[in-house]
Design a protein around this motif. Structure first.
Motif, PDB file in Angstrom:
ATOM      1  N   PRO A 233       0.805  -1.233   0.000  1.00 39.13           N
ATOM      2  CA  PRO A 233       0.000   0.000   0.000  1.00 39.13           C
ATOM      3  C   PRO A 233       0.831   1.273   0.000  1.00 39.13           C
ATOM      4  O   PRO A 233       0.401   2.287  -0.547  1.00 39.13           O
ATOM      5  N   LEU A 234       2.030   1.227   0.581  1.00 41.36           N
ATOM      6  CA  LEU A 234       2.853   2.442   0.652  1.00 41.36           C
ATOM      7  C   LEU A 234       3.236   2.941  -0.738  1.00 41.36           C
ATOM      8  O   LEU A 234       3.377   4.146  -0.952  1.00 41.36           O
ATOM      9  N   PHE A 235       3.382   2.019  -1.700  1.00 43.47           N
ATOM     10  CA  PHE A 235       3.801   2.423  -3.038  1.00 43.47           C
ATOM     11  C   PHE A 235       2.726   3.220  -3.770  1.00 43.47           C
ATOM     12  O   PHE A 235       2.997   3.795  -4.823  1.00 43.47           O
ATOM     13  N   SER A 236       1.509   3.237  -3.244  1.00 45.73           N
ATOM     14  CA  SER A 236       0.430   3.975  -3.900  1.00 45.73           C
ATOM     15  C   SER A 236       0.310   5.406  -3.377  1.00 45.73           C
ATOM     16  O   SER A 236      -0.512   6.176  -3.882  1.00 45.73           O
ATOM     17  N   ARG A 237       1.138   5.778  -2.406  1.00 47.66           N
ATOM     18  CA  ARG A 237       1.008   7.087  -1.762  1.00 47.66           C
ATOM     19  C   ARG A 237       1.981   8.113  -2.344  1.00 47.66           C
ATOM     20  O   ARG A 237       3.154   7.835  -2.571  1.00 47.66           O
ATOM     21  N   GLY A 238       1.477   9.329  -2.571  1.00 48.92           N
ATOM     22  CA  GLY A 238       2.271  10.382  -3.185  1.00 48.92           C
ATOM     23  C   GLY A 238       3.455  10.830  -2.351  1.00 48.92           C
ATOM     24  O   GLY A 238       4.582  10.964  -2.848  1.00 48.92           O
ATOM     25  N   TRP A 239       3.225  11.092  -1.054  1.00 48.28           N
ATOM     26  CA  TRP A 239       4.324  11.527  -0.192  1.00 48.28           C
ATOM     27  C   TRP A 239       5.405  10.447  -0.110  1.00 48.28           C
ATOM     28  O   TRP A 239       6.608  10.745  -0.124  1.00 48.28           O
ATOM     29  N   ALA A 240       4.995   9.197  -0.028  1.00 46.90           N
ATOM     30  CA  ALA A 240       5.957   8.098   0.088  1.00 46.90           C
ATOM     31  C   ALA A 240       6.789   7.950  -1.182  1.00 46.90           C
ATOM     32  O   ALA A 240       7.945   7.514  -1.119  1.00 46.90           O
ATOM     33  N   TYR A 241       6.220   8.296  -2.330  1.00 48.46           N
ATOM     34  CA  TYR A 241       6.981   8.238  -3.579  1.00 48.46           C
ATOM     35  C   TYR A 241       8.191   9.170  -3.492  1.00 48.46           C
ATOM     36  O   TYR A 241       9.311   8.802  -3.854  1.00 48.46           O
ATOM     37  N   GLN A 242       7.955  10.398  -3.027  1.00 49.35           N
ATOM     38  CA  GLN A 242       9.064  11.339  -2.875  1.00 49.35           C
ATOM     39  C   GLN A 242      10.090  10.840  -1.861  1.00 49.35           C
ATOM     40  O   GLN A 242      11.306  10.928  -2.091  1.00 49.35           O
ATOM     41  N   GLU A 243       9.617  10.314  -0.756  1.00 52.29           N
ATOM     42  CA  GLU A 243      10.520   9.828   0.288  1.00 52.29           C
ATOM     43  C   GLU A 243      11.428   8.720  -0.241  1.00 52.29           C
ATOM     44  O   GLU A 243      12.624   8.675   0.062  1.00 52.29           O
ATOM     45  N   ARG A 244      10.844   7.841  -1.046  1.00 51.84           N
ATOM     46  CA  ARG A 244      11.611   6.729  -1.606  1.00 51.84           C
ATOM     47  C   ARG A 244      12.689   7.222  -2.572  1.00 51.84           C
ATOM     48  O   ARG A 244      13.789   6.674  -2.619  1.00 51.84           O
ATOM     49  N   ILE A 245      12.385   8.254  -3.348  1.00 53.74           N
ATOM     50  CA  ILE A 245      13.366   8.802  -4.291  1.00 53.74           C
ATOM     51  C   ILE A 245      14.486   9.525  -3.557  1.00 53.74           C
ATOM     52  O   ILE A 245      15.670   9.384  -3.883  1.00 53.74           O
ATOM     53  N   LEU A 246      14.137  10.303  -2.542  1.00 52.17           N
ATOM     54  CA  LEU A 246      15.118  11.144  -1.853  1.00 52.17           C
ATOM     55  C   LEU A 246      16.065  10.342  -0.967  1.00 52.17           C
ATOM     56  O   LEU A 246      17.250  10.676  -0.872  1.00 52.17           O
ATOM     57  N   ALA A 247      15.566   9.318  -0.313  1.00 46.72           N
ATOM     58  CA  ALA A 247      16.393   8.554   0.630  1.00 46.72           C
ATOM     59  C   ALA A 247      17.435   7.728  -0.122  1.00 46.72           C
ATOM     60  O   ALA A 247      17.089   6.967  -1.018  1.00 46.72           O
ATOM     61  N   PRO A 248      18.713   7.837   0.227  1.00 40.30           N
ATOM     62  CA  PRO A 248      19.740   7.061  -0.480  1.00 40.30           C
ATOM     63  C   PRO A 248      19.693   5.568  -0.178  1.00 40.30           C
ATOM     64  O   PRO A 248      20.125   4.761  -0.989  1.00 40.30           O
ATOM     65  N   LYS A 249      19.168   5.186   0.991  1.00 38.67           N
ATOM     66  CA  LYS A 249      19.072   3.780   1.382  1.00 38.67           C
ATOM     67  C   LYS A 249      17.688   3.536   1.968  1.00 38.67           C
ATOM     68  O   LYS A 249      17.283   4.217   2.911  1.00 38.67           O
ATOM     69  N   VAL A 250      16.963   2.566   1.410  1.00 42.23           N
ATOM     70  CA  VAL A 250      15.614   2.264   1.889  1.00 42.23           C
ATOM     71  C   VAL A 250      15.515   0.773   2.179  1.00 42.23           C
ATOM     72  O   VAL A 250      15.823  -0.060   1.320  1.00 42.23           O
TER      73      VAL A 250
END
Length: 355
Positions: A233-250
């Protein structure tokens, strides 16, 4: 690890594909086995990935959760936490990316800020927060940033100031923990999927025991559209999309196993994941060609606009951190509410695929 794919007849009428393997994934993302796998990915990334930042100390966000003394004595994974306010302090911290859900049981407000500076009871934290904090403590990281507890949720000025720092907050984190399979804070990071290991007895001499394991579901990390909400479900969220791109390690806590993403690539416990869009994003950021950056930005807009936002007013703030990344790299950093001055005509050539 040797893997053999086979169709096996089970007691149910359905035939499902299974993996026969001598080394399985943990099946419990909060287990010691899962933690050791994650720790190996984390250390390997810091030590060997030239495309990933290897510093572990950075400027702390304005507020973080202090997790206590993790260097001496026994490690209490369930101790209370508190708000720590920082001004230009340098230290190590993690971030949490999570789905809020319909109702978040705890958040920072002007009314509870003073008491939260002293203590936030462990019992008041939702399960996803507890799991993320416990995991961060096991990594011996002293602070964690969680949006709903580190930004005043009833102070518009504080929200604007802190949301404007999203790029730095996630980029400077030593690791971001993603509660990817949790649809809300109550679900938790550490999932215990229904048993997938079964025993079969083939018709051979001595009737040996053979264990079979259902192949774990894997996300398509390169998918242009939001992922299946049932699994991630997290992959469908707009804010989480940005967080995933910005974070160097997830580090993603998935429905059946952990999977890792960094600027160098991706991996999972069972070894099937390889590619990651984060690596392609990093290559685009390092390009000296504005055409490469412009093309990458249009890809980002396409992917981001397929995600969901609770508030339509968040449409620009929820991608502003990524735009800030591009501003320092564009030849003419003229950002116009989701478009760029230097490629304005191309950026406006969009269409709606579905109503």
């Amino acid at each position: 690890m040797r893997v053999i794919t086979s169709d096996v007849e089970l007691t149910s009428p359905q035939r499902i594909q299974l993996l026969l393997t001598s080394a399985s994934f943990s099946e419990n993302t909060g287990s010691n086995k899962a933690f050791e796998w994650a720790l190996t990915q984390y250390k390997n990334c810091l030590a060997t990935h030239s495309t990933c930042p290897n510093q572990t100390v950075a400027k702390l966000p304005a507020r973080v959760l202090a997790l206590g003394d993790l260097e001496t004595g026994s490690l209490d994974l369930t101790a209370n936490v508190r708000i720590h306010e920082s001004i230009d302090e340098q230290n190590t911290y993690a971030c949490l990316s999570h789905c809020w859900g319909v109702h978040l049981p705890i958040k920072l407000t002007k009314e509870n800020l003073a008491s939260f500076r002293n203590n936030i009871p462990w019992s008041a934290l939702p399960k996803s927060f507890q799991d993320a904090i416990a995991f961060t403590r096991k990594l011996r990281i002293p602070y964690i940033w969680i949006d709903s507890l580190c930004i005043l949720q009833d102070d518009e000025e504080d929200w604007r100031e802190q949301s404007a720092q999203m790029a730095e907050i996630y980029e400077n984190s030593v690791i971001t923990l993603a509660a990817s399979a949790a649809e809300n804070g109550a679900a938790g990071c550490f999932l215990h999927p229904s048993p997938t290991t079964q025993q079969v007895s083939p018709s051979v001499s001595n009737n040996p025991k053979i264990l079979i394991k259902e192949s774990p579901w894997h996300p398509d990390l390169d998918a242009k559209d939001a992922q299946d909400k049932e699994h991630i479900p997290l992959f469908s969220r707009g804010w989480a999309y940005q967080e995933r791109i910005l974070a160097p390690k997830v580090l993603h806590f998935g429905p059946q196993e952990l999977f890792w993403e960094c600027n160098n690539g991706a991996s999972c416990e069972c070894g099937k994941l390889k590619a990651s869009p984060k690596a392609a994003h990093q290559r685009a950021l390092q390009s000296s060609l504005n055409s490469v950056l412009s093309y990458r930005w249009r890809d980002i807009v396409s992917e981001y606009t397929s995600r969901e936002l609770t508030y339509t007013s968040d449409k620009l703030p929820a991608i502003a951190g990524v735009a800030k990344q591009f501003m320092g790299r564009m030849e003419v950093p003229n950002y116009l509410a989701g478009l760029w001055g230097q490629s304005l005509v191309e950026d406006m050539m969009w269409r709606v695929d579905s109503p």
